[in-house]
Write an enzyme that holds these catalytic residues in place. Sequence first.
Site, PDB file in Angstrom:
ATOM      1  N   GLU A 286      78.330  85.809  81.415  1.00 26.09           N
ATOM      2  CA  GLU A 286      77.103  86.410  80.881  1.00 26.09           C
ATOM      3  C   GLU A 286      75.930  85.456  81.010  1.00 26.09           C
ATOM      4  O   GLU A 286      75.594  84.720  80.060  1.00 26.09           O
ATOM      5  CB  GLU A 286      77.285  86.818  79.411  1.00 26.09           C
ATOM      6  CG  GLU A 286      78.198  88.008  79.234  1.00 26.09           C
ATOM      7  CD  GLU A 286      78.202  88.567  77.809  1.00 26.09           C
ATOM      8  OE1 GLU A 286      77.627  87.923  76.894  1.00 26.09           O
ATOM      9  OE2 GLU A 286      78.791  89.643  77.610  1.00 26.09           O
ATOM     10  N   GLU A 378      83.625  93.318  80.751  1.00 26.00           N
ATOM     11  CA  GLU A 378      83.822  93.080  79.316  1.00 26.00           C
ATOM     12  C   GLU A 378      83.055  94.125  78.525  1.00 26.00           C
ATOM     13  O   GLU A 378      81.908  94.427  78.838  1.00 26.00           O
ATOM     14  CB  GLU A 378      83.314  91.677  78.934  1.00 26.00           C
ATOM     15  CG  GLU A 378      83.503  91.348  77.457  1.00 26.00           C
ATOM     16  CD  GLU A 378      82.910  89.991  77.065  1.00 26.00           C
ATOM     17  OE1 GLU A 378      83.166  88.990  77.772  1.00 26.00           O
ATOM     18  OE2 GLU A 378      82.171  89.951  76.065  1.00 26.00           O
TER      19      GLU A 378
END
Length: 460
Positions: A286, A378
């Site tokens: 991320e 995710e």
Amino acid sequence: MNRFLTLLTACAMVLGLTALFGPQAVAAAGCRVDHTVTSRWQGGFQAGVKVTNLGEPVTGWTLEFTMPDPGQKLVQGWNAAWSQSGSTVFAVGVDPNRTLATGTSADLGMTGSFTGANPEPTAFALNGVACTDSAEEPPPVDPPAPGTGTPVDINGKLHVCGVHLCNQYDRPVQLRGMSTHGIQWFGKCYNSASLDALAEDWKADLLRVAMYVQEGGYETDPAGFTGRVNGLVDMAEARGMYAMVDFHILTPGDPNHNLDRAKTFFASVAARNADKKNVIYEIANEPNGVSWTAIKDYAEQVIPVIRAADPDAVIVVGTRGWSSLGTSDGSDENEVVNNPVRADNIMYAFHFYAASHKDPYRATLSRAASRLPLFVTEFGTVSATGGGAMDRASTTAWLDLLDQLRIGYANWTYSDADESSAAFGPGTCDGGDYSSSGVLTESGALIKNRISTPDSFPTG
Ligand code: IDC
């Protein structure tokens, strides 16, 4: 009682039963229940109840059981519509469990209060037919070792085709699976028993291996973490599951901070696993607080390192704003569409947490899905903190959308972390039982229900 009153009473009973069971309900020819009291506290308990239909398919079914202690009360139930009358508790199947096909199960759970010594429910019946109770049976024998028919057996080596992930028959596939928690913290959750459960009970296609780089992860012991990741790749392979190797950068959010580490790590992992069919590389979990051009620059340095060792593996690139395609930074997918990573056989990551990220994020994903190959590497059913209440409606809307678009996903987390995003209750990984419905959290039960449905991978 005169005849008229008797007739009236009989009619009332039939009407009452119809109301209870629903007009479509058919008596089940058999059922089996696995139940566990997963936790107890002063005056209260939580229990998981898994009901398996062994008879004809049933729609609008009712599971009933007895709470032997007269002081027991249902407080809350999930994955069904729950009620109580006297010492009898009723759970009526609602979507997505409304229909139970032959051999399928619904994972239900409840919390209750009790005053006596024993909160174990007993005397289960599905549509009035008594169920066998696994607590009274000998333990089941081990299922046969997986052979043909596993996700990797069927699909083989994957590649990107257009905006889809395609299998060896060049047909689009959606992989559905689970992400580990940080392996530096929850390594105890990834063992033969837990991965057997993931492959056989959850019927997962994919294990995402979250290797944090900071927070006590890779940077503290590069050789050790590389070895652990390789070990999990092998364990997934042995069970016919894909393994997604996640270089879990998070803080700091600029992947370039870890560029040298990424090159070292991926050179080694890609060389070691080049001949395997089951490995997907995710090079930056991320990115955050960083521009798309900086992320793209990182990707264009790391991807050639992987390609040098493993020329044809699929690689997933994280996106701006915690892999939101820029949405969390007020941008959108166009920054990627207009300036894509210069490499073939790659996908872009999109993440969401269902209680925090709703329609605007679904709109980004829906638009982007026809322009970019996407993988939801995710997501959580809860808030972006990994905690808070599960948002069932938003999770369902998301998963329905991903199914419709055939976008693969991995749920955070296959672990017993003490947070609502975890699939297992705290302490589960200290024991050997990953299969009873009682070990699942509310999130775990919902996700297991979703991903254990048949894949129907195209083969022709
Ligand atoms: C969370 C974990 C939590 C841990 C925290 C910091 O659930 O136990 O303390 O990270 O490392 C992400 C991240 C993922 C987060 C998760 C939930 O990829 O690492 O895990 N999340 O906050 N993005 C959005 C949410």
